[in-house]
Motif scaffolding. Structure first.
Motif, PDB file in Angstrom:
ATOM      1  N   ILE A  55       0.818  -1.222   0.000  1.00 60.21           N
ATOM      2  CA  ILE A  55       0.000   0.000   0.000  1.00 60.21           C
ATOM      3  C   ILE A  55       0.849   1.269   0.000  1.00 60.21           C
ATOM      4  O   ILE A  55       0.417   2.309  -0.482  1.00 60.21           O
ATOM      5  CB  ILE A  55      -1.009  -0.001   1.178  1.00 60.21           C
ATOM      6  N   GLU A  56       2.084   1.218   0.506  1.00 60.67           N
ATOM      7  CA  GLU A  56       2.964   2.383   0.542  1.00 60.67           C
ATOM      8  C   GLU A  56       3.673   2.649  -0.784  1.00 60.67           C
ATOM      9  O   GLU A  56       4.320   3.685  -0.927  1.00 60.67           O
ATOM     10  CB  GLU A  56       4.049   2.207   1.609  1.00 60.67           C
ATOM     11  N   ASN A  57       3.575   1.754  -1.745  1.00 64.14           N
ATOM     12  CA  ASN A  57       4.285   1.921  -3.013  1.00 64.14           C
ATOM     13  C   ASN A  57       3.900   3.229  -3.692  1.00 64.14           C
ATOM     14  O   ASN A  57       2.723   3.607  -3.713  1.00 64.14           O
ATOM     15  CB  ASN A  57       4.010   0.757  -3.957  1.00 64.14           C
ATOM     16  N   PRO A  58       4.882   3.938  -4.256  1.00 67.82           N
ATOM     17  CA  PRO A  58       4.615   5.258  -4.839  1.00 67.82           C
ATOM     18  C   PRO A  58       3.644   5.243  -6.028  1.00 67.82           C
ATOM     19  O   PRO A  58       2.991   6.250  -6.283  1.00 67.82           O
ATOM     20  CB  PRO A  58       5.995   5.768  -5.257  1.00 67.82           C
ATOM     21  N   GLU A  59       3.514   4.125  -6.725  1.00 64.31           N
ATOM     22  CA  GLU A  59       2.598   4.104  -7.872  1.00 64.31           C
ATOM     23  C   GLU A  59       1.136   4.232  -7.468  1.00 64.31           C
ATOM     24  O   GLU A  59       0.274   4.481  -8.311  1.00 64.31           O
ATOM     25  CB  GLU A  59       2.802   2.855  -8.741  1.00 64.31           C
ATOM     26  N   TYR A  60       0.833   4.095  -6.183  1.00 65.78           N
ATOM     27  CA  TYR A  60      -0.544   4.221  -5.702  1.00 65.78           C
ATOM     28  C   TYR A  60      -0.877   5.610  -5.181  1.00 65.78           C
ATOM     29  O   TYR A  60      -1.990   5.857  -4.733  1.00 65.78           O
ATOM     30  CB  TYR A  60      -0.829   3.198  -4.598  1.00 65.78           C
ATOM     31  N   ARG A  61       0.087   6.517  -5.224  1.00 61.70           N
ATOM     32  CA  ARG A  61      -0.123   7.854  -4.669  1.00 61.70           C
ATOM     33  C   ARG A  61      -0.576   8.845  -5.742  1.00 61.70           C
ATOM     34  O   ARG A  61      -0.049   8.857  -6.854  1.00 61.70           O
ATOM     35  CB  ARG A  61       1.165   8.373  -4.015  1.00 61.70           C
ATOM     36  N   ASN A  62      -1.584   9.656  -5.399  1.00 58.44           N
ATOM     37  CA  ASN A  62      -2.084  10.741  -6.251  1.00 58.44           C
ATOM     38  C   ASN A  62      -2.645  10.281  -7.588  1.00 58.44           C
ATOM     39  O   ASN A  62      -2.662  11.054  -8.546  1.00 58.44           O
ATOM     40  CB  ASN A  62      -0.984  11.796  -6.466  1.00 58.44           C
ATOM     41  N   VAL A  63      -3.095   9.036  -7.660  1.00 57.28           N
ATOM     42  CA  VAL A  63      -3.760   8.508  -8.857  1.00 57.28           C
ATOM     43  C   VAL A  63      -4.959   7.671  -8.405  1.00 57.28           C
ATOM     44  O   VAL A  63      -4.958   7.142  -7.289  1.00 57.28           O
ATOM     45  CB  VAL A  63      -2.818   7.638  -9.731  1.00 57.28           C
ATOM     46  N   PRO A  64      -5.966   7.531  -9.248  1.00 54.61           N
ATOM     47  CA  PRO A  64      -7.084   6.662  -8.887  1.00 54.61           C
ATOM     48  C   PRO A  64      -6.619   5.202  -8.791  1.00 54.61           C
ATOM     49  O   PRO A  64      -5.854   4.734  -9.632  1.00 54.61           O
ATOM     50  CB  PRO A  64      -8.078   6.840 -10.033  1.00 54.61           C
ATOM     51  N   VAL A  65      -7.057   4.520  -7.746  1.00 56.17           N
ATOM     52  CA  VAL A  65      -6.738   3.112  -7.554  1.00 56.17           C
ATOM     53  C   VAL A  65      -8.028   2.332  -7.324  1.00 56.17           C
ATOM     54  O   VAL A  65      -8.989   2.849  -6.762  1.00 56.17           O
ATOM     55  CB  VAL A  65      -5.763   2.890  -6.378  1.00 56.17           C
TER      56      VAL A  65
END
Length: 77
Positions: free
Chosen positions: A50-60
């Protein structure tokens, strides 16, 4: 999904690290931009990703258990 599990497309606003599970796995309280707050499922692999940067500031796309715990997350297409 089976057993009352469901998904929603959301954007992560913040993560709060909680105490480790009894088995020593990470847990988080996740706040989304729409105000939804949920915890990661205890001893689920999502606690490690969940901390991975690809999940930040984008719709998931977030997968929830029937009890509202997060057990999966992936970048929305």
């Amino acid at each position: 999904m089976a057993n009352g599990e469901y998904t929603r497309t959301l954007t992560i606003s913040s993560l709060e690290r909680l105490k480790l599970s009894v088995n020593g796995n990470p847990r988080f309280r996740v706040t989304f931009t729409d105000g939804t707050v949920a915890q990661t499922q205890t001893d689920s692999s999502v606690g490690y990703s969940i901390e991975n940067p690809e999940y930040r500031n984008v719709p998931v796309v977030v997968s929830f258990t029937r009890a509202g715990r997060i057990f999966g997350v992936e970048v929305a297409k």
